[in-house]
Motif scaffolding. Sequence first.
Motif, PDB file in Angstrom:
ATOM      1  N   TYR A 171      -6.238 -12.903  19.952  1.00  0.00           N
ATOM      2  CA  TYR A 171      -5.602 -11.680  19.492  1.00  0.00           C
ATOM      3  C   TYR A 171      -6.615 -10.540  19.429  1.00  0.00           C
ATOM      4  CZ  TYR A 171      -1.638 -14.612  18.328  1.00  0.00           C
ATOM      5  OH  TYR A 171      -0.581 -15.477  18.410  1.00  0.00           O
ATOM      6  N   LYS A 172      -6.099  -9.337  19.405  1.00  0.00           N
ATOM      7  CA  LYS A 172      -6.924  -8.133  19.390  1.00  0.00           C
ATOM      8  C   LYS A 172      -7.822  -8.117  18.146  1.00  0.00           C
ATOM      9  CE  LYS A 172      -7.327  -3.942  21.437  1.00  0.00           C
ATOM     10  NZ  LYS A 172      -7.780  -3.787  22.816  1.00  0.00           N
ATOM     11  N   ASN A 173      -9.109  -7.832  18.361  1.00  0.00           N
ATOM     12  CA  ASN A 173     -10.061  -7.751  17.250  1.00  0.00           C
ATOM     13  C   ASN A 173     -10.456  -6.320  16.911  1.00  0.00           C
ATOM     14  OD1 ASN A 173     -10.432 -10.560  16.696  1.00  0.00           O
ATOM     15  ND2 ASN A 173     -11.641 -10.716  18.572  1.00  0.00           N
ATOM     16  N   ARG A 174     -10.400  -5.433  17.913  1.00  0.00           N
ATOM     17  CA  ARG A 174     -10.844  -4.054  17.703  1.00  0.00           C
ATOM     18  C   ARG A 174      -9.993  -3.094  18.535  1.00  0.00           C
ATOM     19  NH1 ARG A 174     -15.544  -4.396  14.994  1.00  0.00           N
ATOM     20  NH2 ARG A 174     -15.732  -2.134  15.034  1.00  0.00           N
TER      21      ARG A 174
ATOM     22  N   ASP B 199      -9.352  -5.769  11.096  1.00  0.00           N
ATOM     23  CA  ASP B 199      -9.362  -6.089   9.663  1.00  0.00           C
ATOM     24  C   ASP B 199      -9.445  -4.846   8.780  1.00  0.00           C
ATOM     25  OD1 ASP B 199      -9.172  -8.761  10.208  1.00  0.00           O
ATOM     26  OD2 ASP B 199     -11.319  -9.165  10.012  1.00  0.00           O
ATOM     27  N   GLU B 200      -9.817  -3.698   9.358  1.00  0.00           N
ATOM     28  CA  GLU B 200      -9.863  -2.453   8.598  1.00  0.00           C
ATOM     29  C   GLU B 200      -8.493  -1.788   8.496  1.00  0.00           C
ATOM     30  OE1 GLU B 200     -13.104   0.385   9.477  1.00  0.00           O
ATOM     31  OE2 GLU B 200     -13.742  -1.050  11.011  1.00  0.00           O
ATOM     32  N   ILE B 201      -7.543  -2.241   9.329  1.00  0.00           N
ATOM     33  CA  ILE B 201      -6.257  -1.557   9.456  1.00  0.00           C
ATOM     34  C   ILE B 201      -5.242  -2.104   8.459  1.00  0.00           C
ATOM     35  CG2 ILE B 201      -4.332  -1.069  11.013  1.00  0.00           C
ATOM     36  CD1 ILE B 201      -6.348  -1.268  13.330  1.00  0.00           C
TER      37      ILE B 201
ATOM     38  N   LEU C 258      -6.115   3.206   8.047  1.00  0.00           N
ATOM     39  CA  LEU C 258      -7.206   2.367   7.578  1.00  0.00           C
ATOM     40  C   LEU C 258      -7.222   2.260   6.060  1.00  0.00           C
ATOM     41  CD1 LEU C 258      -7.976   2.779  10.529  1.00  0.00           C
ATOM     42  CD2 LEU C 258     -10.360   3.021   9.819  1.00  0.00           C
ATOM     43  N   ASP C 259      -8.097   1.406   5.552  1.00  0.00           N
ATOM     44  CA  ASP C 259      -8.224   1.183   4.117  1.00  0.00           C
ATOM     45  C   ASP C 259      -8.436   2.477   3.339  1.00  0.00           C
ATOM     46  OD1 ASP C 259      -7.954  -1.594   4.260  1.00  0.00           O
ATOM     47  OD2 ASP C 259     -10.066  -1.854   4.725  1.00  0.00           O
ATOM     48  N   GLN C 260      -9.162   3.404   3.933  1.00  0.00           N
ATOM     49  CA  GLN C 260      -9.454   4.666   3.253  1.00  0.00           C
ATOM     50  C   GLN C 260      -8.312   5.670   3.349  1.00  0.00           C
ATOM     51  OE1 GLN C 260     -11.191   3.462   5.859  1.00  0.00           O
ATOM     52  NE2 GLN C 260     -13.035   2.562   4.947  1.00  0.00           N
ATOM     53  N   GLY C 261      -7.238   5.315   4.054  1.00  0.00           N
ATOM     54  CA  GLY C 261      -6.105   6.208   4.212  1.00  0.00           C
ATOM     55  C   GLY C 261      -6.187   7.104   5.433  1.00  0.00           C
TER      56      GLY C 261
ATOM     57  N   ARG D 177      -2.084  -6.823   3.110  1.00  0.00           N
ATOM     58  CA  ARG D 177      -2.975  -6.021   2.261  1.00  0.00           C
ATOM     59  C   ARG D 177      -2.419  -4.637   1.976  1.00  0.00           C
ATOM     60  NH1 ARG D 177      -7.353  -4.212   3.864  1.00  0.00           N
ATOM     61  NH2 ARG D 177      -6.936  -4.262   6.097  1.00  0.00           N
ATOM     62  N   SER D 178      -1.551  -4.163   2.856  1.00  0.00           N
ATOM     63  CA  SER D 178      -1.033  -2.800   2.705  1.00  0.00           C
ATOM     64  C   SER D 178       0.104  -2.712   1.687  1.00  0.00           C
ATOM     65  CB  SER D 178      -0.531  -2.280   4.050  1.00  0.00           C
ATOM     66  OG  SER D 178       0.641  -2.971   4.473  1.00  0.00           O
ATOM     67  N   VAL D 179       0.653  -3.854   1.285  1.00  0.00           N
ATOM     68  CA  VAL D 179       1.844  -3.872   0.435  1.00  0.00           C
ATOM     69  C   VAL D 179       1.459  -3.746  -1.037  1.00  0.00           C
ATOM     70  CG1 VAL D 179       3.875  -5.177  -0.267  1.00  0.00           C
ATOM     71  CG2 VAL D 179       3.088  -5.283   2.113  1.00  0.00           C
ATOM     72  N   LYS D 180       1.902  -2.642  -1.656  1.00  0.00           N
ATOM     73  CA  LYS D 180       1.665  -2.449  -3.088  1.00  0.00           C
ATOM     74  C   LYS D 180       2.834  -2.962  -3.934  1.00  0.00           C
ATOM     75  CE  LYS D 180      -0.056   1.466  -4.456  1.00  0.00           C
ATOM     76  NZ  LYS D 180      -0.233   2.924  -4.665  1.00  0.00           N
ATOM     77  N   ASP D 181       4.030  -2.895  -3.364  1.00  0.00           N
ATOM     78  CA  ASP D 181       5.204  -3.352  -4.105  1.00  0.00           C
ATOM     79  C   ASP D 181       6.349  -3.601  -3.132  1.00  0.00           C
ATOM     80  OD1 ASP D 181       6.777  -4.088  -6.218  1.00  0.00           O
ATOM     81  OD2 ASP D 181       7.038  -2.066  -7.044  1.00  0.00           O
TER      82      ASP D 181
END
Length: 257
Positions: A146-149, A164-166, A180-183, A216-220
């Motif tokens: 699978y795609k890594n980057r 993994d940053e996405i 990304l994690d930083q928005g 990881r993106s799911v807050k609720d």
Amino acid sequence: MKVLIIEDEKPAAKRLERLLLSYDDSIEVVAKLDSVKSVIDWFQTGKMLDLVFMDIQLADGLSFEVFDHVSITAPIIFTTAYDEYALKAFKVNSVAYLLKPVDDEDLSDAFAKLNTLKQAPETVNVTAVNSMDQIAAAMQMLTRQYKNRFVVKTGEHIRSIAVDEILFFFSREKATFCTLDQGKNYLLDYTLQQLIDMLDPTKFFQINRRFIISLRSVKDIISYSNSRLKIVLDHFSEQDVIVSRERVNEFKAWLDQ
């Protein structure tokens, strides 16, 4: 019943043999094999048996390679540490697949399914579990990279982003972006349909036509109208993000993997 165990981990092979004899002490384990080569050699002798328990990852490769060299007419029950996503390509055509470590209940269920299939041969041919098309598809999934980057452009600069940053991918005005994690959002040269084939399905799920999300993106997660679900995503508040009704059950299964 003559049973062949194909398993490269000796403790797992012995445990499965004990479970089989506990289930039915008339079962005869004719051999315990641990490699693709030994399996091919065994079947080339023409010995007969009633059932095969086959691990996927063997000492010298994937057990699917066996089917390139010999024909197995006995029904097969796969035993594996791979999850359901990797196995869905051939799940419907196998007698059963058991996630390791195998337990008494799993084994009993597998035999129950085998007995049901034997009683209805006109509906399901239990010897068709080694359908080459299905096995080829499963092997492709198991060995797939699978795609890594992703490479993105920011002004005059080019950046390589690790998957993994996405947090998630989304489409807007016929363009596709990743967040990304930083928005921070970056434009990608792929459609969502292209992306879903590139991404590890254990890490990303397409909830509707506009979003592919990571856990990881799911807050609720909130119950929504018409049996749908509303997802609150990290770093996204432009609009409601809804799991389409036809994807709700599969999404719940993905959460529960």
